[in-house]
Every structure is written in structure tokens, then in C-alpha cells.
Design a protein around this motif. Sequence first.
Motif, short mmCIF file in Angstrom:
data_model
loop_
_atom_site.label_atom_id
_atom_site.label_comp_id
_atom_site.label_asym_id
_atom_site.label_seq_id
_atom_site.Cartn_x
_atom_site.Cartn_y
_atom_site.Cartn_z
N UNK A 328 0.84 -1.20 0.00
CA UNK A 328 0.00 0.00 0.00
C UNK A 328 0.87 1.25 0.00
N UNK A 329 2.04 1.13 0.65
CA UNK A 329 2.96 2.26 0.67
C UNK A 329 4.30 1.74 0.15
N UNK A 330 4.34 1.49 -1.16
CA UNK A 330 5.52 0.80 -1.70
C UNK A 330 6.83 1.53 -1.44
N UNK A 331 6.79 2.89 -1.51
CA UNK A 331 8.03 3.65 -1.36
C UNK A 331 8.60 3.43 0.05
N UNK A 332 7.71 3.58 1.01
CA UNK A 332 8.14 3.46 2.40
C UNK A 332 8.57 2.02 2.72
N UNK A 333 7.84 1.09 2.13
CA UNK A 333 8.15 -0.33 2.34
C UNK A 333 9.57 -0.63 1.82
N UNK A 334 9.85 -0.14 0.62
CA UNK A 334 11.16 -0.42 0.02
C UNK A 334 12.27 0.27 0.82
N UNK A 338 15.29 -1.53 2.55
CA UNK A 338 16.66 -1.17 2.17
C UNK A 338 17.48 -0.76 3.39
N UNK A 339 16.86 0.06 4.27
CA UNK A 339 17.63 0.51 5.43
C UNK A 339 17.92 -0.67 6.36
N UNK A 340 16.97 -1.62 6.43
CA UNK A 340 17.23 -2.83 7.23
C UNK A 340 18.37 -3.63 6.61
N UNK A 341 18.30 -3.79 5.28
CA UNK A 341 19.35 -4.52 4.56
C UNK A 341 20.70 -3.89 4.83
N UNK A 679 12.71 -10.94 7.05
CA UNK A 679 13.16 -11.95 6.07
C UNK A 679 13.79 -11.27 4.86
N UNK A 680 13.06 -10.27 4.32
CA UNK A 680 13.58 -9.62 3.12
C UNK A 680 14.83 -8.80 3.44
N UNK A 683 17.62 -11.36 3.87
CA UNK A 683 18.01 -11.95 2.58
C UNK A 683 18.83 -10.94 1.79
N UNK A 684 18.35 -9.68 1.78
CA UNK A 684 19.09 -8.62 1.08
C UNK A 684 20.48 -8.46 1.66
N UNK A 685 20.56 -8.49 3.00
CA UNK A 685 21.86 -8.29 3.66
C UNK A 685 22.82 -9.43 3.33
N UNK A 686 22.30 -10.66 3.31
CA UNK A 686 23.18 -11.80 3.01
C UNK A 686 23.70 -11.69 1.57
#
Lengths: 759, 228
Positions: A328-334, A338-341, A679-680, A683-686
Motif C-alpha cells: 500500500x505504501x511501496x516507497x516506504x516499504x522499500x 533497504x535501510x534494514x538490509x 526476512x527480506x 536476505x538482502x543483507x546476506x
Amino acid sequence: MKFEMLLARKYIFSQKRHTLLTICSIVIAVTLMALLFTGYSTLQSCMREAAYAQAPYHMRFTDITAEQALKLSRLPEVESYKKASMPDKTIRLDIMLKPKSIGDIHTYVEDVANRELGMDYSKLEKWREGHLDVNYDLVERDLIDDNGRKDRVQLYCIFFVFVIMIALTLRLIIDTAFEISSKEREQQFGVLQSVGATPKQIVGIMTMEGIMLSVVGIPIGLAVGTAVAYIAFRKIAASGIADVFYFGDKADEVLKFNANPIMLAMAAVVSIAWVLFSAYGTGMRVIKKSPVEAISARDNNVKKVRRHTLMGMIFGWTGKLTSRNARRQPKRYIITILSLTLSLSLFAGVGSTIEAVTNFEEAIFAADADSDMYISTEYSIFDKTGYRPIVEKLEKSKYFSHIYIDHGINAFTKNKARMAITYVNEDSYNRAFFGKPPISYDELKNSGGYILVTDDEVYSGLDSIELTFNSLNMAEKYIEEYNQKVKEDPESYLFDKGSLYMDFIHKASEDGTLKRDASNVFKIVKTCPVPVNENSYMYSDQDQNDYYAGNLIATIDQYEETENTMFGNFDYGISIECDLAHPRYHMPAIEFINANKDMQLSFDFFYEVHNIRTITSAFSIASNFITVLIALVAIVNMINIISTGIINRQSELASMECVGMTKWQLYKMAVIEGLQYTIFGAAGAIVLCILMIFATEQFLIAVQIMTPEGVGSLIKISTPTIRILGATGFTLLVSIAAAIVPLKRMQKTSLIDRIRSVE
Amino acid sequence: MDLLKVENLCKTYGKGENEVKALDNVSFTVPKGQMLAVIGPSGSGKSTMLHILGGVDRPTSGKVFLDGQDVYAQNNKNLAIFRRRQVGLIYQFYNLIPVLDAEENITLPMIMDGRKPDQKHLDELLELLQIKERRHHLPSQLSGGQQQRVSIGRALFTSPQVILADEPTGNLDSKNSAEIINLMKKSNRDFEQTMIIITHDENIALQCDRIITLADGKIADDKLVGIK
């Protein structure tokens, strides 16, 4: 503006919980920004202090007359000067220049020398040697010459690009706080619009609220950020980093904390800009809805969803719902993912790099330096008891816990395999077998024989072995030449005959004059395998070109019994290794060695190890602060996005409950929501870590620091992965809490009230 | 045979001076298959009563029996399962889940129950609701009338014993209103479902079997209509 101010004030005081959340978000964001700006200004300040401490002047004129000194000190660019009369009646003048540009420092110096000292341009370069020293580093750091200014602008640009990147992520924190606060007032804004408030006024209320909250949040954030930066600075300073990078006497004075007011003002300006953008942006989002839509608070403008999602496949319908909600809020979700990654990979990357550096450093020192110090001595290999007075002196000093002597030569078996013969003292004997010798030192000493350490079964069960020595009997001409060289420059070769000795060995080997014909039969009292330890110096080499069959180990007392012919005709000094009894004895031990003329410190491994560990620890502290900073941004963003998502869906969740969703199904959905981010993110970080390791290894191969065979030895993929999974567990717990807390609070409101918020 | 039995139902909001009695000692029964209209002025307690009948809001006192079972003797989990299986709720503003398409919204209670929706039954229902062509459309892509059909579909899909509708046509134009009421009547007739409809529209009320009029939280009138 009166209306906007009135409403903003009313909302701030009536919605205390939201006000507090927004202020906290502003404080966190500003704290991080202040930390960044203060850290940058402190780094600049430390580098300037280091440049000043190395040479406390911009220009130093030496060997000049009093008249010349007077002329120079009266230059308009001079801010201060120090004059010193030298014993030969000449003057030394140290000049500090005013902090304004003088153009190019080289041109300026030449002009001054020409104009004031009457030096011809053509002779300047030669004259400068011994007459003029310019501290170019300090000149650049004090922004006196144009190059320094250019460099500073470039540095600022790089820093601000970094600041902007961080700022974009940090703004989300403030943004979500405003959104949470505005979401609950959406209906009220609708009502306000329906009774005549213009959209501009609605935006004005939010903006005014932002200004008012900034007045509280920004000063607190700046103060907290400066305090945190100071604590970090003290920690880094305490690690002894100054001693590593600065070799002057007053290393500690080089490190100065600098909370530059201009930098803090810049941090404040950036922060105010975010708050206003966030408040204004939220206001603009609010007015996008018509008053009717806002009053009925319907939020069903989802236009497109992904039918098949990973979370749906794993967790069924709750996973599907979760996945669709995130979009619903794709920008914020990404951005949150990304910041988590980024924070997870930074956390794992920094930790793994530090671990790899530490392992690398330990491997190097364990293999090459299993003692704290190498001391060169002048005792002759032909003087069989020459080491004793030196060892006694070292023992008497009490600075050393272990003193190692191992004196060895190479020999050959009948079938031309190499075999090392080593004579060791007790400390060295125990070290050679890693504390587990096959027989005790005294037993070996009393036996008068040798231990054969070999993995080659051919040599097992032998009582004795005949070996031909690599005894290095050189032709007389080389011995004469060698002795002549040492005589010509005794100072240089006093403790360093080793390299000269090697030169002669090469020469003698090349012209075939090196004889290796002495032989002896050695009594074997024990045969044992080579100790299984990667740091063992004993040979177990199966290289066919240079095959080492094994090692013969005997006590230093046995060495005293050997014939001098074993060691050829070439004399050279022997090294002794020592371990410090305590780290605090490091300096006294060095002073002790320096005070004794028959020994010299040839390598100080303790100092090298200490330096590397200090650098590693300072790097670790600094990078951990950055990691915490980014992790904080990621976690706050995640908490905000999850809790906002739940608050925004309050009525929708109530609808689901009305058609039969249980509390546990609701919680399950919230947990999956948290799981989705972690999870995402993980996974991104790995993937990022694997790519980084791969890129680093390829780079190291390209610059020939690493061979293709070494791939995988730098950092094993499992190292960052384990760290990421650990951090992911923590993040998951935070995300679950971020979902459960608003859900629990929501449950306190009756289903009817939540449903009515829709109707 | 009475399917629904309401005994001395009371619901009070607030305390002390602010106390408001939304329902004041309301008792009535509804036989299986009856289509009941509840009318009354705003604030008379219609929606409160409907929510209590649907297991959404607990009464302050009194009891509700559905098919002999005391609805509020159940714990929260069983109450949720009761809402999922035994009642169907229809709201004026549809309350659809915006991220789920029409078909997913309709089957949601069954999915929550961990059961696989019967595709044939779903097709028949979509046919009946005349939204078969729009089954994969999201709520935002449907008209008000279509959204309300989805909402009705969700209420009907699990074949609950009682359908509760809170002003189901309040947000629709007259054409759509007529179609929705016809749909509900058909469902009532074909599946013998008991229906309780809150409405302000006298025409709709007159199409029901019985009309209860609420005023100040009490039953002011209760009469059979008989025109169908």
C-alpha cells in the motif's frame, strides 16, 4: 496564521501521546544528524591538531639575520610569530599566518623570500634547504592557501552527499510520526474543511505544528547528539588510537573534541528543513482527500495487488494479506527494507571484517612471532656458552616471563632429504611442542640424545641417524671480505650480520665454493610426529623439490657438546626471543635492552600487535557507532511503518474481526508482517555481504594481494550470515513488539467504536 | 420455531451523569426464516441492537440465544468463530478489505476458518449477485452497488443462520437499493435465512415479514406486515 497557530497549539496539547511520539522522533533524527556533524568536525579538528603538533608553525625560517626576522614578522599576512636566537647568533622564526587566503602557498613563499630576504628566484630552491620549512599540512587545514580551500570544499561535498543520503532515511522517522498523528485526525480535518477551512489552512496547521515541535525537539536532539558524540569520542580516544597515528610526545593532546557551532547550526538547519518538509508533506497528503472521504475515513484506494506472493505461499491467507498490505505504501516499504538490509549488512560486514582482520593479524603473529620481542646478540656460535650471561641479564631484569633460544642448522639425510637440527632451551622446548613435549626437558638433557620429530614412517624406529651438515664452510677469500666489511663499519654490522652473511652464502653457492661435507651420527631417544598445530615451526613438508624429512631436537646443553665443525667456519650473532612478564613492562624492557650494549631489540612484535589491535579496536568503536546509527534509523522506520500500518487499518482490522477473525489470527498476521520485513532485510543483507566479499576478493586478486586459490579464506560466507541471522532475530522481536503493542491498545477500544470510525 | 431469542437486553454507555441507555430491557424472538425490519429514529438503539445480535458488542445485561445457544456465554475466540459461521453482517459502508478482490472478500470468513471455499457454490453466488465478471476486481474498482453485493456475498457465503444488515441500501441509489433488497429477499426465500434489516426506508420495511420499531432503546411497536 492565527487560526493555524491556535489549532496547532490545541492539537499539540490535546494529543499528548502523539506530541510525545513526534518530539521523540525529531529528537532521534536530530541526535543522529548532530552526531554525524560533530563527528565530522571533531575528525577535522584532530587532523589539524596532529598537523600542528608535528610542526607548530605555518612557516619556519632558520639561519636568518635579526633584520630579516623583523621584516618577516611585519608581513601583513602574519598573525603571530616566535623568534629564537641560536647559539651561532642566527635567528629562527616560526610564523603563524592569518586565516585568510594567500593564494598559492608555493608562490607566496617564493615571493616573500625574494621580496623580504632578497633571494634570487633561481637560487631559491637550493636556499630553502636548511632555511625554510613550510608546514603544508597545517597551511591546508587552516585554509590559508587555495589548494586547501579547494580540498575542503571537495571534502564538504562528499560529506554532504553522505548527509543527504542519511537525511533521506532519517526524514522517514519524522515523516511517519507526523503521519500517525495526522491519521487519527483525518476526520477532524475533513470536518474542518467541511465547515470552511481551506486546504491551505489545513496544510498550515500541520506546518505550524512542525515548527512548534521543532522548537522543543531540535535543541534536545542537538544536545543529545553532541553528548553521544562526546561519549564516542572519549571511547575512541581511550583506545589509544592517537599513539598509533601520531608518534609525537603529546599524542593525547592531538585528540580534541570539537562541537563546532557552525556544524551544529548546519545540523539544526537540515533538521528544521526535514521537520517542515515532513509536516508540509503530511498536510498535503491530508488535503488530497475530499472532506467527505476524510470524514468517512475510508481508505480503500488500492488499485493493484500482486496475486501470488512468497509470504502467501508460506503462510497462507494471512501471509497474502500481509504482503498486499506492505504494497500500500511501496516507497516506504522499500526504503524500510533497504535501510534494514543496509544496517544488517553493515553490522555483519563490520563485525566480520574486524574478526577477519583480528584472525589475520593473529595468524600472522602466531606464525611469525610467537614471542613478544626479538633481541639480537653478539655471542658467537662457536662460543658454546656465550648466551648464558645475556640470558642471566634478561632473567635478572624480571621483565620477561619466557626467554627462548633455538639455534639450528640444516642437515641432509643419506637420501638427500633435508632435516633441521635445533638446539633449544627449556622455554623454547616447551613452546616447540605447544606445552606437550613427548619427554620432559630434563629427560632429554640427561639422555644426551635427540628427539626425532617426523611424519615420515621411513625414519620411525631408528636409534640413530647419520646426517651431513649444511655447515657453510666458505672459501677464505669470502671470510676475509666479510671480516673486512664488518671492520670497516662495525656500528652498522654490530647486530646485523645476518643479511651480510646471507649475501656471502649466495655468492659462495653461485660459484660453488660452499662446502657441506661434515657429517655426524645423532643418537635418537624418541621419535614423535610433528605437532598438529598450524603455528608449528617444525617441518612436515612434502614438497618434492625441497623435502624436509623432519626435525632433530636437542637441549641447549647438548649444543655445548657439539663440535664447532658442525657450524662451518662462519661466525654470526644469534637472536634470542622473549615474552614480556606483563604488558606494562614493555617500555622498561626496551629501555633495559637499549642500556645493554651486548644486545639490541631487532623486532618489537608486542608493539606491532598492540598497534594493530588499537587500530582494530578504534575502527571497531567508530564503525559500531555508525552501525548503531543506521540500525537505529532502520528499526525506528520499521517500528513506525508497522505501527502506522496497523493504526491506519484500524477499521479494516475491525471489519475482519466482525466477520470472524480471532485475536490470534490478528496477531499472527502482525507477526508475519514483522517477519516479512526481517526476512527480506536479512536476505538482502546476506546477498549484499556475499557480493561485497566476492568484490573484495576479486579486487585483492586484481591487485595481486591474493591468489585465486585464496578465495574463501578472507571471510567465510558463514561468518556474516550467522551475524545477520542473529541480528535478524532481534529485529524480528522488535517488529513483533511494534505490531503487537498497537494491536493490544486497539483491542482496548470496542469493536463497535472501531467499526463506527468507518461509518 | 424461534431461531433467535432476545431476553431483557440492556446496553448502557458511559457512567454517572454521562450514562446513556442505548437499549433498555428489550425482549423479542424471531422465528427461523423471518425477514424482520427494525426501524426507529436516530439514536433509538437500532445499530447497537444489531451489533449485539451479531456478537460484535457485548450487552450490559440480558441474553441472546441463537438456536438455543447463549451467544455471550462464549469466550472471545468462540464468539469470533460464532460471527464467522453463524451470522452474516452487512454494513452501510460495506467494510470490504481493500487489498482483497471481490472473490477473496466473499470467501474471507471461510478462509479464516481454514476451509477451502466450494467453487461451485461461489460461482452460483457470484451469478446470483451479478458480479461474476468482476470477481477479480478490487473494491476500489467496483461501484457502490457492486461493493454492497460483495458485502452481501460475504454475509451469505458461509450460509449463516442469520443475516444482519445495517442500512444496507443507505449508501445506494434507488435502482441499486431495489436490486439489493430483491437479492436479500431471494436469499431469504431460497435459503430460508433469517434476516434482520435496519432501515430508514419505509418501503423496504414494508417488504419484510415483520417490523419492530425502536424508540429510546425500547420496543415501541412490533407488528407483522405480511406483504412480500
